[in-house]
Design a protein around this motif. Structure first.
Motif, short mmCIF file in Angstrom:
data_model
loop_
_atom_site.label_atom_id
_atom_site.label_comp_id
_atom_site.label_asym_id
_atom_site.label_seq_id
_atom_site.Cartn_x
_atom_site.Cartn_y
_atom_site.Cartn_z
N ASP A 1 9.20 2.08 -1.99
CA ASP A 1 9.03 2.68 -0.67
C ASP A 1 8.31 4.02 -0.79
O ASP A 1 8.46 4.75 -1.78
N ARG A 2 7.55 4.33 0.24
CA ARG A 2 6.81 5.59 0.27
C ARG A 2 6.96 6.20 1.65
O ARG A 2 6.90 5.50 2.66
N GLU B 1 4.14 1.61 -2.29
CA GLU B 1 3.24 1.83 -3.41
C GLU B 1 3.58 0.85 -4.52
O GLU B 1 4.75 0.44 -4.66
#
Length: 228
Positions: free
Chosen positions: A149-150, A37
């Motif tokens: 990071d997602r 994201e």
């Protein structure tokens, strides 16, 4: 691939939505569940003495445009998608290298005589500023967004037990996917990557499943692999 087959889109929004629309147009079913994201950064933009701007991602062009009203400087971009984002943001003079960061550095070095400002990610995949300086171009950079990071949903992870194709646009997303596959091997997963640099973290796995790269580092070439 059979028509209607699922395609996992791992890139960050808002680019993920555009990719999903193109996947639908090709007759496949997009799974819109990014592994990354984008978070814009609130930074001051100093354009004193700057002769040209450089963007290596659509996110960079969009984030920069939110921070300043300047639209008159010439803009150089790495590819078509970034050029389109810059044009949509209001920049009138946009030139695309239609390649990678090294292609962009060559384009700028041959066209610009003054200082260049690159705007992009806090942790960019390539160092355009260094490449420009190697070519004698005065250049500086400013981070206008960061990529985080997602975690994918449980529903998406469950799909790894069946045939699935994943589109991977960046080395960062590839590293994130590789980390997931180390914990949850998916031999039926087919991974399509934007470039060899993107594919590298996945090829390093012992059993990453089929990994293919687009012949050119642009999304049209990547999506063409879906029907290859």
């Amino acid at each position: 691939m059979a028509q209607g087959a699922p395609v996992w889109i791992t890139r960050a929004r808002p680019g993920a939505e555009a990719t999903a629309a193109r996947v639908v147009a090709l007759g496949f079913t997009p799974i819109l569940d990014p592994l990354l994201e984008v978070a814009p950064l609130d930074v001051a933009i100093d354009l004193s003495g700057v002769a040209a701007l450089a963007f290596t991602s659509a996110n960079g062009a969009q984030a920069f445009a939110r921070l300043t009203q300047e639209r008159d400087l010439p803009v150089f971009t790495v590819g078509h998608a970034t050029a389109r984002a810059a044009t949509e943001a209001g920049f009138a003079r946009v030139s695309s290298a239609d390649g990678d960061v090294e292609d962009l550095a060559r384009l700028i070095a041959g066209a610009v005589t003054g200082p260049v400002l690159w705007a992009g990610a806090r942790e960019p995949a390539g160092d355009l500023v260094a490449l420009l300086r190697e070519r004698g171009v005065e250049a500086q950079g400013v981070a206008v967004y960061e990529t985080l990071d997602r975690a994918p949903s449980d529903q998406t992870l469950a799909r790894l037990n069946a045939p699935l194709t994943a589109l991977v646009h960046s080395p960062r997303a590839a590293r994130r996917l590789a980390a997931i596959l180390r914990e949850r091997p998916a031999p039926a997963l087919r991974v399509l990557c934007l470039s060899e640099a993107v594919a590298a973290p996945l090829r390093a796995l012992n059993e990453p499943g089929p990994v293919a790269c687009a012949p050119r580092p642009d999304e049209s070439s990547l999506l063409a692999l879906l029907t290859a």
